[in-house]
Design an enzyme around this catalytic site. Structure first.
Site, mmCIF file in Angstrom:
data_model
loop_
_atom_site.group_PDB
_atom_site.id
_atom_site.type_symbol
_atom_site.label_atom_id
_atom_site.label_comp_id
_atom_site.label_asym_id
_atom_site.label_seq_id
_atom_site.Cartn_x
_atom_site.Cartn_y
_atom_site.Cartn_z
ATOM 1 N N HIS A 122 7.035 3.386 -3.020
ATOM 2 C CA HIS A 122 5.600 3.165 -2.989
ATOM 3 C C HIS A 122 5.084 3.639 -1.640
ATOM 4 C CE1 HIS A 122 5.316 -0.005 -6.452
ATOM 5 N NE2 HIS A 122 5.291 1.249 -6.877
ATOM 6 N N ASP A 142 2.987 2.846 0.663
ATOM 7 C CA ASP A 142 2.838 2.031 1.871
ATOM 8 C C ASP A 142 4.177 1.701 2.515
ATOM 9 O OD1 ASP A 142 3.299 0.463 -0.422
ATOM 10 O OD2 ASP A 142 2.453 -1.336 0.495
ATOM 11 N N HIS A 170 10.972 -5.224 -8.504
ATOM 12 C CA HIS A 170 9.593 -4.812 -8.269
ATOM 13 C C HIS A 170 9.202 -3.828 -9.372
ATOM 14 C CE1 HIS A 170 5.975 -4.419 -6.044
ATOM 15 N NE2 HIS A 170 6.206 -3.212 -5.565
#
EC number: 3.1.26.11
Length: 301
Positions: free
Chosen positions: A62, A64, A140
């Site tokens: 991801h 970030d 996740h």
């Protein structure tokens, strides 16, 4: 053992906060953990030498958590780096980085090694004479790993008074440090236990960012010195934590309690909250030793 927080907020960078990235210093080694956008700026701001970073650990793909990596790799190249760089992360990270380098007709002047991860079981991915790194499988929205960093303390402490009492030459000090007995000139054997003390208790750091509440990680992180665990939301938004596969501060505290860790370090806060002290307050209901990560803070253990 020191942890420098370069960024610890979720989703997007802001003028006052940065996405996830931190530097762990353990046994005089420097490890970069995650590399969100702006990481190299934070490294410069906090005067962390680029040359000290030889190993980068990316939890998942991801943005970030890894959008700052290509910029860091490129800057290393522009600065004439010669040291090898090792990158550990999910399968696909090599393709992503090399494609960007290829499209920009920019190739590194140093060796770039990718260690791509696919296992859903915990595994040792790095080990030398001082530090061992093990994956912590997390749950996740994409394949994700946390990382457990453990000191390897083999050297015993010299009992200088005893050594001097037996008039042992300095050339044998290293042998004593590694557990060896010493035979004196008169034939007497002096056991190591008389000449040294047990090594210091090994420190450990568990990094767990972006995961649902998952008690399956407890055996892996049992008794660690420090657990960094994401706490994106407070319990009032637990429905969002479930929807986005994140954790609340209360849930992170419960993991810390079950694992009997020494310290809980919270981070990865949603920017919807104006005061991160709310996370400590919530976690303290379950676990006592709660620390709050924030951009620029350094913790020493």
């Amino acid at each position: 053992m020191k942890v420098k927080i370069l960024g610890c907020y979720a989703a997007t960078p802001r003028t006052i906060t940065n996405p996830t990235s931190q530097v762990l210093e353990i046994k005089n080694k420097m490890f970069l953990i995650d590399c969100g956008e702006g990481t190299q700026v934070q490294l410069r701001k906090h005067k962390i030498k680029f040359s000290q970073i030889e190993h980068v650990f990316i939890s998942h793909l991801h943005g970030d958590h890894f959008f700052g990596l290509i910029g860091l790799i490129s800057t290393f190249m522009l600065l004439g780096r010669e040291k090898d760089l090792h990158i550990y992360g999910p399968k696909g990270i090599k393709e992503a980085i090399l494609l960007l380098l290829k499209l920009g007709n920019a190739y590194t002047s140093y060796n770039l090694f990718f260690h791509e991860l696919t296992s859903k079981e915990s595994e040792v991915i790095f080990e030398d004479e001082k530090v061992r790194v093990t994956t912590i499988p997390l749950k996740h929205r994409v394949y994700t790993n946390g990382y457990l960093f453990e000191e390897i303390n083999k050297e015993r402490k010299l009992n200088i008074n005893a050594i001097l009492n037996y008039d042992i030459d300095k050339v044998y000090y290293n042998k004593i440090k590694y557990g060896g007995d010493i035979t004196l000139e008169d034939g007497r054997v002096i056991p190591n236990s008389e000449l040294s003390f047990d090594p210091e208790v090994a420190k450990s750091y568990a990094f767990c960012s972006d995961t649902i509440y998952d008690e399956e990680i407890v055996p892996i992180i049992k008794n660690v010195t420090v657990l960094y665990h994401e706490s994106t939301f407070l319990e009032t938004e637990s429905h969002l934590a479930e929807k986005t596969m994140h954790t609340t501060a209360k849930q992170a505290a419960n993991i810390a309690k079950l694992a009997e860790v020494k310290n809980l370090l919270l981070g990865h806060y949603s920017t919807r909250y104006g005061n991160i002290e709310l996370f400590r307050t919530e976690a303290n209901e379950i676990f006592d030793t709660v620390l709050l990560a924030d951009d620029g803070l350094e913790f020493e253990f």
